[in-house]
Design an enzyme around this catalytic site. Structure first.
Site, short mmCIF file in Angstrom:
data_model
loop_
_atom_site.label_atom_id
_atom_site.label_comp_id
_atom_site.label_asym_id
_atom_site.label_seq_id
_atom_site.Cartn_x
_atom_site.Cartn_y
_atom_site.Cartn_z
N HIS A 1 9.80 6.13 0.81
CA HIS A 1 9.48 5.09 1.78
C HIS A 1 10.65 4.14 1.89
O HIS A 1 11.34 3.86 0.92
CB HIS A 1 8.21 4.32 1.39
CG HIS A 1 8.17 3.83 -0.02
ND1 HIS A 1 7.95 4.67 -1.09
CD2 HIS A 1 8.35 2.60 -0.56
CE1 HIS A 1 7.97 3.96 -2.22
NE2 HIS A 1 8.23 2.71 -1.92
N ARG B 1 1.90 -1.25 7.66
CA ARG B 1 2.24 -2.53 7.03
C ARG B 1 1.98 -2.47 5.52
O ARG B 1 0.98 -1.90 5.07
CB ARG B 1 1.42 -3.66 7.66
CG ARG B 1 1.71 -3.79 9.14
CD ARG B 1 1.48 -5.16 9.72
NE ARG B 1 1.72 -5.10 11.17
CZ ARG B 1 2.91 -5.15 11.74
NH1 ARG B 1 4.00 -5.32 11.02
NH2 ARG B 1 3.04 -5.05 13.06
N ASP B 2 2.93 -3.06 4.78
CA ASP B 2 2.77 -3.13 3.33
C ASP B 2 1.54 -3.96 2.99
O ASP B 2 1.29 -5.01 3.60
CB ASP B 2 4.02 -3.74 2.68
CG ASP B 2 4.08 -3.48 1.19
OD1 ASP B 2 4.97 -2.73 0.75
OD2 ASP B 2 3.22 -4.03 0.45
N ILE B 3 0.78 -3.50 2.02
CA ILE B 3 -0.46 -4.19 1.65
C ILE B 3 -0.18 -5.52 0.95
O ILE B 3 -1.05 -6.41 0.91
CB ILE B 3 -1.31 -3.25 0.74
CG1 ILE B 3 -2.78 -3.60 0.80
CG2 ILE B 3 -0.78 -3.21 -0.68
CD1 ILE B 3 -3.68 -2.53 0.21
N HIS C 1 11.32 0.28 2.98
CA HIS C 1 10.75 -1.02 3.33
C HIS C 1 11.61 -1.61 4.43
O HIS C 1 12.82 -1.75 4.27
CB HIS C 1 10.81 -1.99 2.14
CG HIS C 1 10.07 -1.57 0.92
ND1 HIS C 1 8.90 -2.17 0.51
CD2 HIS C 1 10.35 -0.62 -0.01
CE1 HIS C 1 8.49 -1.62 -0.62
NE2 HIS C 1 9.35 -0.67 -0.96
N GLU D 1 7.62 2.45 -7.25
CA GLU D 1 6.24 2.53 -7.74
C GLU D 1 5.50 3.74 -7.18
O GLU D 1 4.68 4.34 -7.87
CB GLU D 1 5.48 1.25 -7.36
CG GLU D 1 5.98 0.02 -8.10
CD GLU D 1 5.37 -1.27 -7.56
OE1 GLU D 1 4.42 -1.19 -6.76
OE2 GLU D 1 5.87 -2.34 -7.94
N VAL D 2 5.76 4.04 -5.91
CA VAL D 2 5.03 5.14 -5.27
C VAL D 2 6.01 6.31 -5.05
O VAL D 2 7.00 6.16 -4.32
CB VAL D 2 4.43 4.69 -3.92
CG1 VAL D 2 3.67 5.84 -3.27
CG2 VAL D 2 3.51 3.49 -4.11
P1 AMP Z 1 8.03 0.64 -4.25
O1 AMP Z 1 8.12 -0.26 -5.42
O2 AMP Z 1 9.29 0.68 -3.45
O3 AMP Z 1 7.53 2.02 -4.62
O4 AMP Z 1 6.98 -0.01 -3.26
C1 AMP Z 1 5.67 0.42 -3.06
C2 AMP Z 1 5.05 -0.48 -2.03
O5 AMP Z 1 3.84 0.10 -1.60
C3 AMP Z 1 4.72 -1.89 -2.53
O6 AMP Z 1 5.42 -2.84 -1.73
C4 AMP Z 1 3.20 -1.98 -2.34
O7 AMP Z 1 2.79 -3.28 -1.93
C5 AMP Z 1 2.96 -0.94 -1.28
N1 AMP Z 1 1.61 -0.37 -1.26
C6 AMP Z 1 0.93 0.16 -2.30
N2 AMP Z 1 -0.26 0.63 -1.89
C7 AMP Z 1 -0.31 0.41 -0.55
C8 AMP Z 1 -1.28 0.69 0.47
N3 AMP Z 1 -2.45 1.28 0.18
N4 AMP Z 1 -1.00 0.33 1.73
C9 AMP Z 1 0.16 -0.28 2.04
N5 AMP Z 1 1.12 -0.55 1.13
C10 AMP Z 1 0.89 -0.21 -0.15
#
Ligand code: AMP
Length: 126
Positions: free
Chosen positions: A108, A32-34, A110, A103-104
């Protein structure tokens, strides 16, 4: 661009930080997204070190590709949002790179649902 093994999802995969897992198999982890944006907001990631969707499509094995797609479908059913299983629908989003506002830097998708998600993208001057 090379894969940064210090990204937060790599740390989750190594068990260095916790996550709320909803699905796992040999090739895929989903949690689950945080910071959820909808009642259902699950992140589905491959266990392999892929930066983004384009990296995955180009470099993943057929086994990884199939596992990933099957997992997304399975999770959509388990979350109760899959239309073919009586759910009300969902959206898949995979941000890539700077313009995609990723961001990451670990691939991934969503999976969001559980409410009406609204327009596909924000209106803006093209
Ligand atoms: P993006 O902008 O597509 O890279 O989205 C990165 C997503 O990762 C965001 O929706 C964040 O809320 C989510 N996120 C970041 N850190 C965590 C974590 N530790 N556990 C779950 N979701 C995370």
């Amino acid at each position: 661009m090379s894969y940064d093994d210090q990204n937060i999802f790599a740390k989750i995969l190594r068990g260095e930080i916790p996550n709320d897992t909803v699905y796992e198999d040999d090739h895929v982890l989903a949690f689950r997204d945080i910071n959820p944006q909808a009642p259902t907001h699950v992140l589905v990631i491959p266990k392999g070190a892929y930066i983004s969707f384009d990296d995955f499509c180009e470099n993943a094995s057929d086994t990884e590709l199939v596992a990933y797609m099957r997992a997304i479908g399975k999770i959509s059913r388990e979350e109760g949002v899959a239309p073919v299983a009586g759910g009300n629908g969902f959206r898949l989003i995979s941000n890539a790179g700077e313009d995609g506002v990723q961001e990451v830097p670990h691939l991934h998708v969503h999976l969001v649902g559980g409410r009406r998600i609204g327009r596909m993208i924000q209106p803006a001057a093209i």
